[in-house]
Design a protein around this motif. Structure first.
Motif, PDB file in Angstrom:
ATOM      1  N   LYS A   7    -100.975 -45.229  95.468  1.00 56.71           N
ATOM      2  CA  LYS A   7    -101.095 -44.979  96.904  1.00 56.71           C
ATOM      3  C   LYS A   7    -102.555 -45.016  97.346  1.00 56.71           C
ATOM      4  N   ILE A   8    -103.426 -44.389  96.546  1.00 55.82           N
ATOM      5  CA  ILE A   8    -104.851 -44.385  96.884  1.00 55.82           C
ATOM      6  C   ILE A   8    -105.421 -45.794  96.815  1.00 55.82           C
ATOM      7  N   LEU A   9    -105.065 -46.535  95.762  1.00 55.97           N
ATOM      8  CA  LEU A   9    -105.542 -47.910  95.629  1.00 55.97           C
ATOM      9  C   LEU A   9    -105.016 -48.789  96.763  1.00 55.97           C
ATOM     10  N   GLY A  10    -103.862 -48.410  97.296  1.00 57.49           N
ATOM     11  CA  GLY A  10    -103.255 -49.199  98.363  1.00 57.49           C
ATOM     12  C   GLY A  10    -103.933 -49.034  99.711  1.00 57.49           C
ATOM     13  N   ILE A  11    -104.541 -47.878  99.954  1.00 60.65           N
ATOM     14  CA  ILE A  11    -105.146 -47.648 101.271  1.00 60.65           C
ATOM     15  C   ILE A  11    -106.678 -47.748 101.240  1.00 60.65           C
ATOM     16  N   THR A  12    -107.235 -48.068 100.087  1.00 59.02           N
ATOM     17  CA  THR A  12    -108.684 -48.269  99.973  1.00 59.02           C
ATOM     18  C   THR A  12    -108.944 -49.591  99.246  1.00 59.02           C
ATOM     19  N   ASP A  13    -110.210 -50.010  99.208  1.00 56.43           N
ATOM     20  CA  ASP A  13    -110.562 -51.232  98.480  1.00 56.43           C
ATOM     21  C   ASP A  13    -111.324 -50.908  97.197  1.00 56.43           C
ATOM     22  N   ILE A  14    -111.098 -49.699  96.659  1.00 59.50           N
ATOM     23  CA  ILE A  14    -111.743 -49.322  95.398  1.00 59.50           C
ATOM     24  C   ILE A  14    -111.004 -49.969  94.231  1.00 59.50           C
ATOM     25  N   ASP A  15    -111.682 -50.099  93.094  1.00 57.58           N
ATOM     26  CA  ASP A  15    -111.095 -50.763  91.927  1.00 57.58           C
ATOM     27  C   ASP A  15    -110.391 -49.808  90.975  1.00 57.58           C
ATOM     28  N   TRP A  16    -110.757 -48.534  91.020  1.00 59.54           N
ATOM     29  CA  TRP A  16    -110.131 -47.591  90.096  1.00 59.54           C
ATOM     30  C   TRP A  16    -110.131 -46.172  90.659  1.00 59.54           C
ATOM     31  N   VAL A  17    -109.290 -45.346  90.096  1.00 56.66           N
ATOM     32  CA  VAL A  17    -109.176 -43.945  90.514  1.00 56.66           C
ATOM     33  C   VAL A  17    -108.851 -43.091  89.290  1.00 56.66           C
ATOM     34  N   ILE A  18    -109.409 -41.908  89.232  1.00 54.17           N
ATOM     35  CA  ILE A  18    -109.153 -40.981  88.125  1.00 54.17           C
ATOM     36  C   ILE A  18    -108.686 -39.642  88.689  1.00 54.17           C
ATOM     37  N   PHE A  19    -107.577 -39.134  88.153  1.00 53.30           N
ATOM     38  CA  PHE A  19    -107.112 -37.783  88.457  1.00 53.30           C
ATOM     39  C   PHE A  19    -107.477 -36.864  87.294  1.00 53.30           C
ATOM     40  N   LYS A  20    -107.969 -35.686  87.628  1.00 52.44           N
ATOM     41  CA  LYS A  20    -108.216 -34.669  86.613  1.00 52.44           C
ATOM     42  C   LYS A  20    -107.724 -33.326  87.119  1.00 52.44           C
ATOM     43  N   ILE A  21    -106.992 -32.633  86.272  1.00 54.90           N
ATOM     44  CA  ILE A  21    -106.616 -31.251  86.562  1.00 54.90           C
ATOM     45  C   ILE A  21    -107.369 -30.391  85.562  1.00 54.90           C
ATOM     46  N   ILE A  22    -108.258 -29.535  86.082  1.00 54.60           N
ATOM     47  CA  ILE A  22    -109.216 -28.825  85.242  1.00 54.60           C
ATOM     48  C   ILE A  22    -108.977 -27.318  85.304  1.00 54.60           C
ATOM     49  N   ASP A  23    -109.049 -26.678  84.132  1.00 53.91           N
ATOM     50  CA  ASP A  23    -109.003 -25.220  84.054  1.00 53.91           C
ATOM     51  C   ASP A  23    -110.358 -24.694  84.532  1.00 53.91           C
ATOM     52  N   LEU A  24    -110.358 -23.903  85.577  1.00 54.27           N
ATOM     53  CA  LEU A  24    -111.604 -23.432  86.161  1.00 54.27           C
ATOM     54  C   LEU A  24    -112.292 -22.358  85.319  1.00 54.27           C
ATOM     55  N   ASN A  25    -111.562 -21.772  84.368  1.00 52.48           N
ATOM     56  CA  ASN A  25    -112.155 -20.730  83.531  1.00 52.48           C
ATOM     57  C   ASN A  25    -113.045 -21.318  82.439  1.00 52.48           C
ATOM     58  N   ASN A  26    -112.578 -22.398  81.810  1.00 47.94           N
ATOM     59  CA  ASN A  26    -113.332 -22.958  80.679  1.00 47.94           C
ATOM     60  C   ASN A  26    -113.672 -24.446  80.868  1.00 47.94           C
ATOM     61  N   PHE A  27    -113.340 -24.999  82.040  1.00 40.25           N
ATOM     62  CA  PHE A  27    -113.634 -26.407  82.378  1.00 40.25           C
ATOM     63  C   PHE A  27    -112.953 -27.396  81.438  1.00 40.25           C
ATOM     64  N   GLN A  28    -111.819 -26.994  80.858  1.00 39.71           N
ATOM     65  CA  GLN A  28    -111.051 -27.896  80.010  1.00 39.71           C
ATOM     66  C   GLN A  28    -110.133 -28.764  80.869  1.00 39.71           C
ATOM     67  N   THR A  29    -109.953 -29.998  80.405  1.00 46.37           N
ATOM     68  CA  THR A  29    -109.056 -30.907  81.116  1.00 46.37           C
ATOM     69  C   THR A  29    -107.615 -30.619  80.724  1.00 46.37           C
ATOM     70  N   LEU A  30    -106.798 -30.248  81.715  1.00 46.85           N
ATOM     71  CA  LEU A  30    -105.386 -29.964  81.459  1.00 46.85           C
ATOM     72  C   LEU A  30    -104.549 -31.248  81.572  1.00 46.85           C
ATOM     73  N   LYS A  31    -104.845 -32.075  82.517  1.00 46.55           N
ATOM     74  CA  LYS A  31    -104.157 -33.353  82.680  1.00 46.55           C
ATOM     75  C   LYS A  31    -105.167 -34.370  83.208  1.00 46.55           C
ATOM     76  N   GLU A  32    -104.984 -35.615  82.814  1.00 46.52           N
ATOM     77  CA  GLU A  32    -105.883 -36.668  83.278  1.00 46.52           C
ATOM     78  C   GLU A  32    -105.106 -37.973  83.383  1.00 46.52           C
ATOM     79  N   TYR A  33    -105.452 -38.749  84.413  1.00 38.45           N
ATOM     80  CA  TYR A  33    -104.817 -40.060  84.569  1.00 38.45           C
ATOM     81  C   TYR A  33    -105.846 -41.021  85.143  1.00 38.45           C
ATOM     82  N   CYS A  34    -105.879 -42.229  84.607  1.00 38.69           N
ATOM     83  CA  CYS A  34    -106.789 -43.269  85.081  1.00 38.69           C
ATOM     84  C   CYS A  34    -105.968 -44.475  85.548  1.00 38.69           C
ATOM     85  N   GLY A  35    -106.201 -44.918  86.751  1.00 44.12           N
ATOM     86  CA  GLY A  35    -105.499 -46.080  87.280  1.00 44.12           C
ATOM     87  C   GLY A  35    -106.480 -47.092  87.827  1.00 44.12           C
TER      88      GLY A  35
END
Length: 242
Positions: free
Chosen positions: A130-158
């Motif tokens: 959806k994000i790639l569809g409404i912008t002209d960027i080449d890539w997008v990264i999602f990160k869900i981060i634990d705010l206590n220890n800055f660990q990555t809980l989930k990540e996705y690269c498109g």
């Protein structure tokens, strides 16, 4: 305004006709001289006065006509400006309607809450597209981060089509602090959990509508992760919850 100019034209025309007749009738108006001036001199003086009055009436008419013409031109300019603003408003309304439809498609496109890691990955893939569809960027990264220890809980690269996804060399601490000169970082709005969803994209000039759209997507992703990771959801699947 144009009606006023026409009235002025009529008044000047009537004055001009009166003066013309008075000039023609001057010899009949003045029958004889006075104690100081002879008849011919009186006629000349009267003709000069009449011509001066005619010239004065013409100047007054011309000045008033020019003033009214300037007002008409100003109104025309203002009308053109309003017409342009109206056109821009219709374009904006059209873009807002498209944005609303796109945001609505986010919610309607997700038919069920994620029940597995695969489901959640599909949701992230859907939202990234959806994000790639409404912008002209080449890539997008999602990160869900634990705010206590800055660990990555989930990540996705498109990425878009055959575009190569470059390695994102920004730390989670900088992502949380939104500190980057090379990337644009969007975060979810919720503040009452120890995790937060982030969207990282190449540094690119975006419209306000695009920013609002990305914000809606990242909030939706955060909500889906909270549902997916909740202990209640793990113990009692929603499909069996009456």
């Amino acid at each position: 305004m144009l009606q006023k100019i026409k009235i002025l034209e009529r008044i000047y025309y009537y004055i001009f006709v009166v003066l013309l007749f008075s000039l023609a009738l001057t010899p009949y108006i003045i029958k004889s001289g006075t104690l100081f001036l002879e008849e011919e001199y009186l006629e000349v003086i009267l003709i000069i006065i009449q011509m001066f009055l005619g010239y004065l009436a013409f100047r007054l008419y011309k000045k008033e006509a020019e003033n009214n013409l300037k007002k008409v031109q100003k109104l025309q300019h203002h009308s053109d400006k309003l017409e342009k603003q109206l056109g821009d408003a219709f374009k904006y309304i059209g873009s807002v309607n498209v944005q609303i439809q796109e945001i609505r498609s986010i919610f309607s496109g997700i038919k069920k809450y994620p029940e597995s890691k695969k489901d959640f990955k599909l949701i992230m893939h859907f939202l990234a597209d959806k994000i790639l569809g409404i912008t002209d960027i080449d890539w997008v990264i999602f990160k869900i981060i634990d705010l206590n220890n800055f660990q990555t809980l989930k990540e996705y690269c498109g990425s878009r089509g055959l575009s190569v996804l470059l390695k994102c060399d920004i730390s989670n601490e900088d992502v949380v602090g939104e500190k980057s000169d090379f990337y644009d970082i969007f975060k979810s709005d919720q503040e009452n959990f120890n995790e937060k969803a982030f969207c990282i994209i190449p540094n690119k000039k975006l419209t306000n509508n695009q920013k609002i759209f990305i914000k809606a997507i990242i909030n939706q992703l955060d909500m889906m992760f909270i549902i997916f990771s909740s202990s209640y959801y793990k113990e009692v699947p929603l499909k069996n919850n009456k």
